[in-house]
Design a protein around this motif. Structure first.
Motif, PDB file in Angstrom:
ATOM      1  N   ILE A 154       0.847  -1.207   0.000  1.00 61.19           N
ATOM      2  CA  ILE A 154       0.000   0.000   0.000  1.00 61.19           C
ATOM      3  C   ILE A 154       0.876   1.249   0.000  1.00 61.19           C
ATOM      4  O   ILE A 154       1.871   1.307   0.727  1.00 61.19           O
ATOM      5  N   ASP A 155       0.507   2.242  -0.802  1.00 60.62           N
ATOM      6  CA  ASP A 155       1.167   3.551  -0.761  1.00 60.62           C
ATOM      7  C   ASP A 155       0.479   4.390   0.330  1.00 60.62           C
ATOM      8  O   ASP A 155      -0.695   4.747   0.190  1.00 60.62           O
ATOM      9  N   PRO A 156       1.190   4.695   1.429  1.00 60.01           N
ATOM     10  CA  PRO A 156       0.547   5.403   2.555  1.00 60.01           C
ATOM     11  C   PRO A 156      -0.036   6.753   2.151  1.00 60.01           C
ATOM     12  O   PRO A 156      -1.052   7.182   2.714  1.00 60.01           O
ATOM     13  N   ARG A 157       0.578   7.394   1.193  1.00 61.94           N
ATOM     14  CA  ARG A 157       0.070   8.689   0.730  1.00 61.94           C
ATOM     15  C   ARG A 157      -1.314   8.534   0.091  1.00 61.94           C
ATOM     16  O   ARG A 157      -2.250   9.261   0.385  1.00 61.94           O
ATOM     17  N   LEU A 158      -1.429   7.563  -0.807  1.00 63.08           N
ATOM     18  CA  LEU A 158      -2.713   7.323  -1.470  1.00 63.08           C
ATOM     19  C   LEU A 158      -3.752   6.847  -0.452  1.00 63.08           C
ATOM     20  O   LEU A 158      -4.932   7.206  -0.527  1.00 63.08           O
ATOM     21  N   ALA A 159      -3.281   6.059   0.517  1.00 63.76           N
ATOM     22  CA  ALA A 159      -4.195   5.575   1.559  1.00 63.76           C
ATOM     23  C   ALA A 159      -4.761   6.746   2.368  1.00 63.76           C
ATOM     24  O   ALA A 159      -5.949   6.765   2.709  1.00 63.76           O
ATOM     25  N   ALA A 160      -3.918   7.745   2.655  1.00 66.44           N
ATOM     26  CA  ALA A 160      -4.392   8.931   3.381  1.00 66.44           C
ATOM     27  C   ALA A 160      -5.441   9.666   2.545  1.00 66.44           C
ATOM     28  O   ALA A 160      -6.470  10.107   3.063  1.00 66.44           O
ATOM     29  N   GLU A 161      -5.199   9.768   1.241  1.00 64.52           N
ATOM     30  CA  GLU A 161      -6.170  10.437   0.360  1.00 64.52           C
ATOM     31  C   GLU A 161      -7.484   9.655   0.294  1.00 64.52           C
ATOM     32  O   GLU A 161      -8.559  10.245   0.148  1.00 64.52           O
ATOM     33  N   LEU A 162      -7.405   8.334   0.395  1.00 69.43           N
ATOM     34  CA  LEU A 162      -8.605   7.495   0.337  1.00 69.43           C
ATOM     35  C   LEU A 162      -9.551   7.812   1.498  1.00 69.43           C
ATOM     36  O   LEU A 162     -10.770   7.690   1.372  1.00 69.43           O
ATOM     37  N   ILE A 163      -8.985   8.228   2.613  1.00 72.31           N
ATOM     38  CA  ILE A 163      -9.811   8.566   3.777  1.00 72.31           C
ATOM     39  C   ILE A 163     -10.187  10.052   3.783  1.00 72.31           C
ATOM     40  O   ILE A 163     -11.337  10.420   4.035  1.00 72.31           O
ATOM     41  N   LEU A 164      -9.218  10.912   3.471  1.00 71.82           N
ATOM     42  CA  LEU A 164      -9.468  12.354   3.563  1.00 71.82           C
ATOM     43  C   LEU A 164     -10.306  12.889   2.400  1.00 71.82           C
ATOM     44  O   LEU A 164     -11.073  13.839   2.564  1.00 71.82           O
ATOM     45  N   GLY A 165     -10.165  12.288   1.213  1.00 69.83           N
ATOM     46  CA  GLY A 165     -10.876  12.789   0.030  1.00 69.83           C
ATOM     47  C   GLY A 165     -12.389  12.731   0.174  1.00 69.83           C
ATOM     48  O   GLY A 165     -13.076  13.745  -0.011  1.00 69.83           O
ATOM     49  N   PRO A 166     -12.947  11.565   0.510  1.00 74.69           N
ATOM     50  CA  PRO A 166     -14.406  11.491   0.663  1.00 74.69           C
ATOM     51  C   PRO A 166     -14.920  12.405   1.770  1.00 74.69           C
ATOM     52  O   PRO A 166     -16.002  12.977   1.659  1.00 74.69           O
ATOM     53  N   PHE A 167     -14.127  12.552   2.817  1.00 74.96           N
ATOM     54  CA  PHE A 167     -14.513  13.442   3.914  1.00 74.96           C
ATOM     55  C   PHE A 167     -14.627  14.881   3.408  1.00 74.96           C
ATOM     56  O   PHE A 167     -15.648  15.548   3.601  1.00 74.96           O
ATOM     57  N   ALA A 168     -13.587  15.364   2.746  1.00 75.56           N
ATOM     58  CA  ALA A 168     -13.565  16.749   2.260  1.00 75.56           C
ATOM     59  C   ALA A 168     -14.685  16.987   1.242  1.00 75.56           C
ATOM     60  O   ALA A 168     -15.348  18.029   1.259  1.00 75.56           O
ATOM     61  N   GLN A 169     -14.916  16.021   0.373  1.00 76.74           N
ATOM     62  CA  GLN A 169     -15.944  16.196  -0.653  1.00 76.74           C
ATOM     63  C   GLN A 169     -17.335  16.279  -0.053  1.00 76.74           C
ATOM     64  O   GLN A 169     -18.168  17.070  -0.483  1.00 76.74           O
ATOM     65  N   ARG A 170     -17.592  15.431   0.936  1.00 79.07           N
ATOM     66  CA  ARG A 170     -18.925  15.459   1.535  1.00 79.07           C
ATOM     67  C   ARG A 170     -19.169  16.796   2.223  1.00 79.07           C
ATOM     68  O   ARG A 170     -20.268  17.353   2.162  1.00 79.07           O
ATOM     69  N   TRP A 171     -18.124  17.323   2.841  1.00 77.27           N
ATOM     70  CA  TRP A 171     -18.254  18.633   3.484  1.00 77.27           C
ATOM     71  C   TRP A 171     -18.466  19.724   2.437  1.00 77.27           C
ATOM     72  O   TRP A 171     -19.363  20.556   2.550  1.00 77.27           O
ATOM     73  N   LEU A 172     -17.655  19.708   1.390  1.00 77.12           N
ATOM     74  CA  LEU A 172     -17.736  20.740   0.356  1.00 77.12           C
ATOM     75  C   LEU A 172     -19.087  20.753  -0.337  1.00 77.12           C
ATOM     76  O   LEU A 172     -19.665  21.803  -0.580  1.00 77.12           O
TER      77      LEU A 172
ATOM     78  N   PRO B 156     -23.333   0.969  -1.183  1.00 80.07           N
ATOM     79  CA  PRO B 156     -22.834   1.374  -2.512  1.00 80.07           C
ATOM     80  C   PRO B 156     -22.621   2.890  -2.643  1.00 80.07           C
ATOM     81  O   PRO B 156     -21.730   3.330  -3.363  1.00 80.07           O
ATOM     82  N   ARG B 157     -23.430   3.649  -1.922  1.00 76.80           N
ATOM     83  CA  ARG B 157     -23.281   5.098  -1.974  1.00 76.80           C
ATOM     84  C   ARG B 157     -21.931   5.538  -1.375  1.00 76.80           C
ATOM     85  O   ARG B 157     -21.197   6.331  -1.956  1.00 76.80           O
ATOM     86  N   LEU B 158     -21.616   5.004  -0.205  1.00 75.33           N
ATOM     87  CA  LEU B 158     -20.344   5.336   0.438  1.00 75.33           C
ATOM     88  C   LEU B 158     -19.176   4.809  -0.402  1.00 75.33           C
ATOM     89  O   LEU B 158     -18.123   5.455  -0.511  1.00 75.33           O
ATOM     90  N   ALA B 159     -19.372   3.649  -1.016  1.00 73.42           N
ATOM     91  CA  ALA B 159     -18.326   3.076  -1.872  1.00 73.42           C
ATOM     92  C   ALA B 159     -18.039   3.984  -3.064  1.00 73.42           C
ATOM     93  O   ALA B 159     -16.886   4.178  -3.455  1.00 73.42           O
ATOM     94  N   ALA B 160     -19.097   4.577  -3.638  1.00 77.85           N
ATOM     95  CA  ALA B 160     -18.904   5.514  -4.754  1.00 77.85           C
ATOM     96  C   ALA B 160     -18.115   6.730  -4.284  1.00 77.85           C
ATOM     97  O   ALA B 160     -17.203   7.204  -4.980  1.00 77.85           O
ATOM     98  N   GLU B 161     -18.437   7.219  -3.088  1.00 79.23           N
ATOM     99  CA  GLU B 161     -17.703   8.371  -2.549  1.00 79.23           C
ATOM    100  C   GLU B 161     -16.237   8.032  -2.272  1.00 79.23           C
ATOM    101  O   GLU B 161     -15.365   8.889  -2.385  1.00 79.23           O
ATOM    102  N   LEU B 162     -15.989   6.777  -1.894  1.00 81.50           N
ATOM    103  CA  LEU B 162     -14.614   6.350  -1.596  1.00 81.50           C
ATOM    104  C   LEU B 162     -13.719   6.465  -2.834  1.00 81.50           C
ATOM    105  O   LEU B 162     -12.513   6.697  -2.733  1.00 81.50           O
ATOM    106  N   ILE B 163     -14.320   6.308  -3.993  1.00 86.30           N
ATOM    107  CA  ILE B 163     -13.555   6.415  -5.246  1.00 86.30           C
ATOM    108  C   ILE B 163     -13.575   7.841  -5.788  1.00 86.30           C
ATOM    109  O   ILE B 163     -12.547   8.381  -6.213  1.00 86.30           O
ATOM    110  N   LEU B 164     -14.734   8.488  -5.755  1.00 92.34           N
ATOM    111  CA  LEU B 164     -14.854   9.816  -6.357  1.00 92.34           C
ATOM    112  C   LEU B 164     -14.242  10.922  -5.500  1.00 92.34           C
ATOM    113  O   LEU B 164     -13.729  11.911  -6.027  1.00 92.34           O
TER     114      LEU B 164
END
Lengths: 201, 201
Positions: A154-172, B156-164
């Motif tokens: 696993i690339d730890p950098r990409l793994a961090a983005e996998l968690i932070l990205g959905p969080f930031a998007q849902r907020w935005l 599936p909704r959260l899974a889509a967010e995990l990628i997008l």
């Protein structure tokens, strides 16, 4: 006799900067980014417009400095209890609370606007705000990798983005509520993955 | 004799709307969101400012309509070859190319600014742009779930967010390049998860 004017001038500058930053943060919470102006910040801070332009090229740049000065030192590490899921959930739940607080949300949202809009603010936002935050996740994930909790490939950098990205998007996007349950589910899904773990079980 | 003025007026309205939308998209690519004004759009489109205000309350609202009119019908489904990883990578790679295209990027970035800034534009952006796009991923992931490729207990909704989510954030922050390799790695990591699959192997 020592020169007393230089330290006084430095103190005055420091006070003006402080007043400008506080004015920018409070004002953007009231007006939003679009209606925020250098003139408005100057009036609220009790300084001349030129004083602001001496230090900052744009309202976005003022916001960036104002915001980074409110960030607490020592935000740079995540807890390490030996259980990655527990630690990520604790930090992400605290971040949910912070992002749902209007006093934090208004300037941070404005900063996001400034950042998306302006590639210079974007560079500063990335290096001063986002990278230190992301790096804390990277370090914690790497420690979990050393402990065998995370796959070696696993690339730890990409793994961090996998968690932070959905969080930031849902907020935005304000598309769905930002809750503790969301934080927990996001961590669980990122750790476990979508594919069945025991397809034949 | 039938009234010929009404259809003519409707045609003229349609032509004006079209000209305004095109002007907004081309102008925002040149000036960025901050410097975009209703006056500027009106001048470029060859209409009066009041014509724009008759239909839209703000520049963000103009951008939203202009952008959604350029979206092609039928973007609402993902391919289904029977292999989820292949399908997600194909779509995400195409999206990488689209987001790296300046003609697409400038108005979309401006729309993001408008959206973060303005909760009304945000609601329209979410319902007209983001939700249909997200729903296509949700549908494809649900089909994979039915086929046993995805765990039954996955939302599936959260899974889509995990990628997008990580995709959108990387594009917004300009922190790292948006490449096909990133798209592939993101899909693999989301499907597999961070935890080792065979800890004792």
């Amino acid at each position: 006799m020592p020169d007393k004017t230089a330290p006084d001038a430095a103190r005055r500058s420091q006070r003006s900067r402080q007043a400008i930053c506080e004015a920018a943060l409070s004002l953007v919470g009231e007006t939003g980014y679009d209606k925020l102006t250098i003139e408005g910040i100057a009036a609220r801070a009790g300084v001349g417009k030129q004083t602001i332009y001496r230090w900052w090229p744009s309202k976005g740049a003022v916001l960036l400095d104002a915001f980074t000065e409110t960030m607490e030192a020592g935000e740079g590490t995540l807890p390490d209890t030996g259980d990655l899921a527990t630690d990520l959930k604790a930090v992400l739940r605290a971040t949910v609370d912070e992002f749902n607080d209007p006093a934090f949300q208004a300037p941070y949202r404005a900063l996001y606007v400034a950042m998306v809009n302006d590639s210079e603010v974007s560079a500063g936002f990335t290096s001063k705000v986002m990278e230190p935050g992301t790096q804390a996740y990277v370090d914690r994930i790497r420690a979990a990798q050393d402990a065998g909790e995370v796959s070696e490939d696993i690339d730890p950098r990409l793994a961090a983005e996998l968690i932070l990205g959905p969080f930031a998007q849902r907020w935005l996007l304000r598309s769905q509520p930002l809750t503790h349950e969301f934080a927990d589910s996001l961590v669980d899904m990122a750790l476990t993955g979508l594919r069945p773990r025991n397809p034949r079980a």
